[in-house]
Design a protein around this motif. Structure first.
Motif, PDB file in Angstrom:
ATOM      1  N   GLY A  57       0.808  -1.149  -0.105  1.00 32.23           N
ATOM      2  CA  GLY A  57      -0.012   0.100   0.154  1.00 32.23           C
ATOM      3  C   GLY A  57       1.070   1.370  -0.109  1.00 32.23           C
ATOM      4  N   ALA A  58       1.972   1.218   0.814  1.00 27.81           N
ATOM      5  CA  ALA A  58       2.911   2.406   0.674  1.00 27.81           C
ATOM      6  C   ALA A  58       3.459   2.678  -0.605  1.00 27.81           C
ATOM      7  N   ARG A  59       3.581   1.577  -1.594  1.00 29.39           N
ATOM      8  CA  ARG A  59       4.065   1.941  -2.836  1.00 29.39           C
ATOM      9  C   ARG A  59       3.202   1.952  -3.907  1.00 29.39           C
ATOM     10  N   THR A  60       1.965   2.212  -3.811  1.00 24.45           N
ATOM     11  CA  THR A  60       0.802   2.321  -4.758  1.00 24.45           C
ATOM     12  C   THR A  60       0.101   3.274  -4.415  1.00 24.45           C
ATOM     13  N   SER A  61      -0.741   3.822  -5.140  1.00 27.12           N
ATOM     14  CA  SER A  61      -1.733   5.037  -5.131  1.00 27.12           C
ATOM     15  C   SER A  61      -3.144   4.720  -5.411  1.00 27.12           C
ATOM     16  N   ARG A  62      -3.624   3.769  -6.080  1.00 27.74           N
ATOM     17  CA  ARG A  62      -4.879   3.594  -6.689  1.00 27.74           C
ATOM     18  C   ARG A  62      -5.446   2.156  -6.355  1.00 27.74           C
ATOM     19  N   ILE A  63      -4.791   1.202  -6.433  1.00 24.70           N
ATOM     20  CA  ILE A  63      -5.129  -0.172  -6.568  1.00 24.70           C
ATOM     21  C   ILE A  63      -5.592  -0.501  -5.008  1.00 24.70           C
ATOM     22  N   LYS A  64      -6.889  -1.240  -4.968  1.00 29.32           N
ATOM     23  CA  LYS A  64      -7.565  -1.482  -3.675  1.00 29.32           C
ATOM     24  C   LYS A  64      -6.832  -2.500  -3.079  1.00 29.32           C
ATOM     25  N   LEU A  65      -6.650  -2.754  -1.935  1.00 32.61           N
ATOM     26  CA  LEU A  65      -5.792  -3.417  -0.898  1.00 32.61           C
ATOM     27  C   LEU A  65      -6.765  -4.626  -0.223  1.00 32.61           C
ATOM     28  N   GLY A  66      -6.895  -5.745  -0.444  1.00 35.73           N
ATOM     29  CA  GLY A  66      -7.663  -6.683   0.208  1.00 35.73           C
ATOM     30  C   GLY A  66      -7.161  -7.821   0.952  1.00 35.73           C
ATOM     31  N   THR A  67      -7.545  -8.256   2.041  1.00 34.90           N
ATOM     32  CA  THR A  67      -7.067  -9.511   2.992  1.00 34.90           C
ATOM     33  C   THR A  67      -7.923 -10.533   2.631  1.00 34.90           C
ATOM     34  N   SER A  68      -7.224 -11.802   2.111  1.00 35.92           N
ATOM     35  CA  SER A  68      -8.015 -12.976   1.956  1.00 35.92           C
ATOM     36  C   SER A  68      -7.586 -14.180   2.686  1.00 35.92           C
ATOM     37  N   VAL A  69      -7.748 -14.318   3.778  1.00 33.53           N
ATOM     38  CA  VAL A  69      -8.637 -13.539   4.663  1.00 33.53           C
ATOM     39  C   VAL A  69      -7.749 -13.448   5.971  1.00 33.53           C
ATOM     40  N   VAL A  70      -8.361 -12.407   7.022  1.00 34.32           N
ATOM     41  CA  VAL A  70      -7.779 -12.292   8.171  1.00 34.32           C
ATOM     42  C   VAL A  70      -8.611 -13.058   9.014  1.00 34.32           C
ATOM     43  N   GLN A  71      -7.805 -14.012   9.733  1.00 33.59           N
ATOM     44  CA  GLN A  71      -8.551 -15.170  10.486  1.00 33.59           C
ATOM     45  C   GLN A  71      -9.065 -14.324  12.070  1.00 33.59           C
ATOM     46  N   LEU A  72     -10.170 -14.698  12.396  1.00 31.72           N
ATOM     47  CA  LEU A  72     -10.891 -14.064  13.490  1.00 31.72           C
ATOM     48  C   LEU A  72     -10.272 -14.496  14.834  1.00 31.72           C
ATOM     49  N   SER A  73      -9.717 -15.731  14.738  1.00 30.48           N
ATOM     50  CA  SER A  73      -8.963 -16.152  16.335  1.00 30.48           C
ATOM     51  C   SER A  73      -7.600 -15.523  16.448  1.00 30.48           C
ATOM     52  N   ALA A  74      -7.141 -14.757  15.271  1.00 31.25           N
ATOM     53  CA  ALA A  74      -5.809 -14.382  15.384  1.00 31.25           C
ATOM     54  C   ALA A  74      -5.922 -12.890  16.414  1.00 31.25           C
ATOM     55  N   ARG A  75      -6.943 -12.342  16.315  1.00 30.94           N
ATOM     56  CA  ARG A  75      -7.086 -11.084  17.006  1.00 30.94           C
ATOM     57  C   ARG A  75      -8.579 -10.692  17.415  1.00 30.94           C
ATOM     58  N   THR A  76      -8.508  -9.905  18.694  1.00 22.70           N
ATOM     59  CA  THR A  76     -10.014  -9.654  19.217  1.00 22.70           C
ATOM     60  C   THR A  76     -10.520  -8.727  17.919  1.00 22.70           C
ATOM     61  N   PRO A  77     -11.852  -8.645  18.132  1.00 15.86           N
ATOM     62  CA  PRO A  77     -12.548  -7.750  17.131  1.00 15.86           C
ATOM     63  C   PRO A  77     -11.893  -6.221  16.985  1.00 15.86           C
ATOM     64  N   VAL A  78     -11.689  -5.650  18.228  1.00 11.53           N
ATOM     65  CA  VAL A  78     -11.292  -4.449  18.286  1.00 11.53           C
ATOM     66  C   VAL A  78      -9.909  -4.300  17.763  1.00 11.53           C
ATOM     67  N   ALA A  79      -9.114  -5.281  17.954  1.00 10.99           N
ATOM     68  CA  ALA A  79      -7.577  -5.234  17.293  1.00 10.99           C
ATOM     69  C   ALA A  79      -7.605  -5.175  15.861  1.00 10.99           C
ATOM     70  N   THR A  80      -8.574  -6.042  15.474  1.00 14.54           N
ATOM     71  CA  THR A  80      -8.881  -6.056  13.821  1.00 14.54           C
ATOM     72  C   THR A  80      -9.216  -4.687  13.164  1.00 14.54           C
ATOM     73  N   ALA A  81     -10.207  -4.366  14.216  1.00 15.54           N
ATOM     74  CA  ALA A  81     -10.761  -3.029  13.667  1.00 15.54           C
ATOM     75  C   ALA A  81      -9.919  -1.794  13.713  1.00 15.54           C
ATOM     76  N   MET A  82      -8.822  -1.794  14.724  1.00 17.68           N
ATOM     77  CA  MET A  82      -7.926  -0.716  14.752  1.00 17.68           C
ATOM     78  C   MET A  82      -6.983  -0.768  13.564  1.00 17.68           C
ATOM     79  N   THR A  83      -6.520  -1.999  13.531  1.00 18.50           N
ATOM     80  CA  THR A  83      -5.535  -2.130  12.455  1.00 18.50           C
ATOM     81  C   THR A  83      -6.212  -1.858  10.994  1.00 18.50           C
ATOM     82  N   ALA A  84      -7.432  -2.160  10.745  1.00 19.62           N
ATOM     83  CA  ALA A  84      -8.121  -1.984   9.494  1.00 19.62           C
ATOM     84  C   ALA A  84      -8.283  -0.529   9.265  1.00 19.62           C
TER      85      ALA A  84
END
Length: 333
Positions: A50-77
């Motif tokens: 993302g730091a090297r681009t300016s237009r292309i969308k950036l997707g996670t496929s996928v982030v695992q729910l059990s790796a982080r609490t919901p608020v931790a994922t929300a903060m990172t996102a």
């Protein structure tokens, strides 16, 4: 149909795909996606690209729910979305019991209820309408007791409605994606069978709902060798990516009409007979979920994808600019 580049897992320094991502952006690809299992995480490589681009969308496929609490994922996102000018597509998924319980040490039970609760909390965080609370059994906020209190995100998000996609394989999970998500990320998609397998689950999806299907692409005049590459991947997923009695990847292959084959492949793989498991993968299955062969053959096979409900193809495999251009021309022409 939109076109994305799925990079999968980051493995080592030599796996820096910056050149491929920059090429994809120049060529008009809509998105680039990263993944995680029990190695690299999904967010760090995505921030790098993302730091090297300016237009292309950036997707996670996928982030695992059990790796982080919901608020931790929300903060990172929220942070990544802000830093990249609102380009994040947040794909999340429950993963499977082998990873959830074996790697994260968390219970796998009730994945649909956990997903619903997780997504609701993330959206509360981003909207900042009130301090975040949840009375659900999986992620209670605040934790019952005297010390915790409801809190509100300090930073104002760039977008209060970051798109959420669900990685889902079972019909109930796909229905949940159509109900609460902006998109669905199928790992294995057999385009001519999507309506038969998931038509009812997708019936209530909104008009802007995205179906972003991952598809392995191999441009080669040697169709046999290309199919064998797809079969190697399927051998691992059907045979070893899941618990013996609970392998969601094997289940989806069964729903495609290959239940007997999937059971046989898994039994061979778990018995250590991996060459036999590989040979037991039907060519028709490998061909159906992929796009392989010379450009003319791929163009012909693409007709099935264009006739399906898929809205985005997330191609796995091509990295050099010439191949990415060929795929672009075939898909978008």
């Amino acid at each position: 149909m939109k076109l994305g580049l799925n990079l999968g897992y980051w493995q080592r320094n030599a796996d820096d795909a910056t050149d491929a991502v920059l090429a994809a952006e120049r060529l008009g690809y809509d998105s680039v996606w990263t993944a995680e299992a029990y190695g690299s995480d999904a967010f760090t490589p995505l921030a790098w690209y993302g730091a090297r681009t300016s237009r292309i969308k950036l997707g996670t496929s996928v982030v695992q729910l059990s790796a982080r609490t919901p608020v931790a994922t929300a903060m990172t996102a929220m942070t990544l979305d802000h830093l990249t000018g609102g380009r994040l597509l947040l794909g999340v998924g429950a993963s499977g019991p082998q990873v959830v319980e074996g790697w994260y040490g968390r219970p796998f039970a009730k994945p649909l209820a956990r997903t619903r609760e997780y997504v609701d909390i993330m959206r509360q965080v981003w909207r900042r309408e009130a301090p975040v609370t949840s009375d659900g059994p999986h992620y209670p906020l605040p934790l019952p007791g005297e010390l915790g209190k409801p809190l509100k995100l300090i930073t104002h998000p760039l977008r209060p409605d970051i798109p959420v996609y669900l990685g889902a394989e079972g019909p109930k999970n796909v229905a949940l994606a159509a109900e609460i998500g902006q998109g669905w990320l199928p790992l294995f998609a057999f385009p001519s069978k999507i309506e038969e397998m998931y038509g009812a689950a997708l019936a209530d999806r909104g008009p802007d709902f995205e179906i972003a299907a991952m598809v392995m692409v191999v441009i080669s005049d040697d169709v046999r060798s290309a199919l064998d590459g797809v079969k190697m991947m399927l051998t691992l997923y059907i045979g070893g990516m899941g618990a013996k009695h609970r392998n969601f990847h094997a289940d989806i292959i069964g729903r495609m009409g290959y239940a007997e084959a999937a059971e046989h492949i898994q039994a061979l793989y778990l018995a250590g007979r991996r060459d036999e498991a590989f040979k037991a993968i039907p060519d028709e299955l490998a061909d159906g979920i992929s796009l392989v062969g010379p450009p003319g053959r791929i163009k012909e096979r693409l007709e099935l994808w264009h006739k399906s409900p898929v809205t985005s193809l997330l191609v796995m495999g091509p990295r050099d600019e010439d191949s990415l251009r060929t795929v672009r021309d075939l898909v978008l022409s």
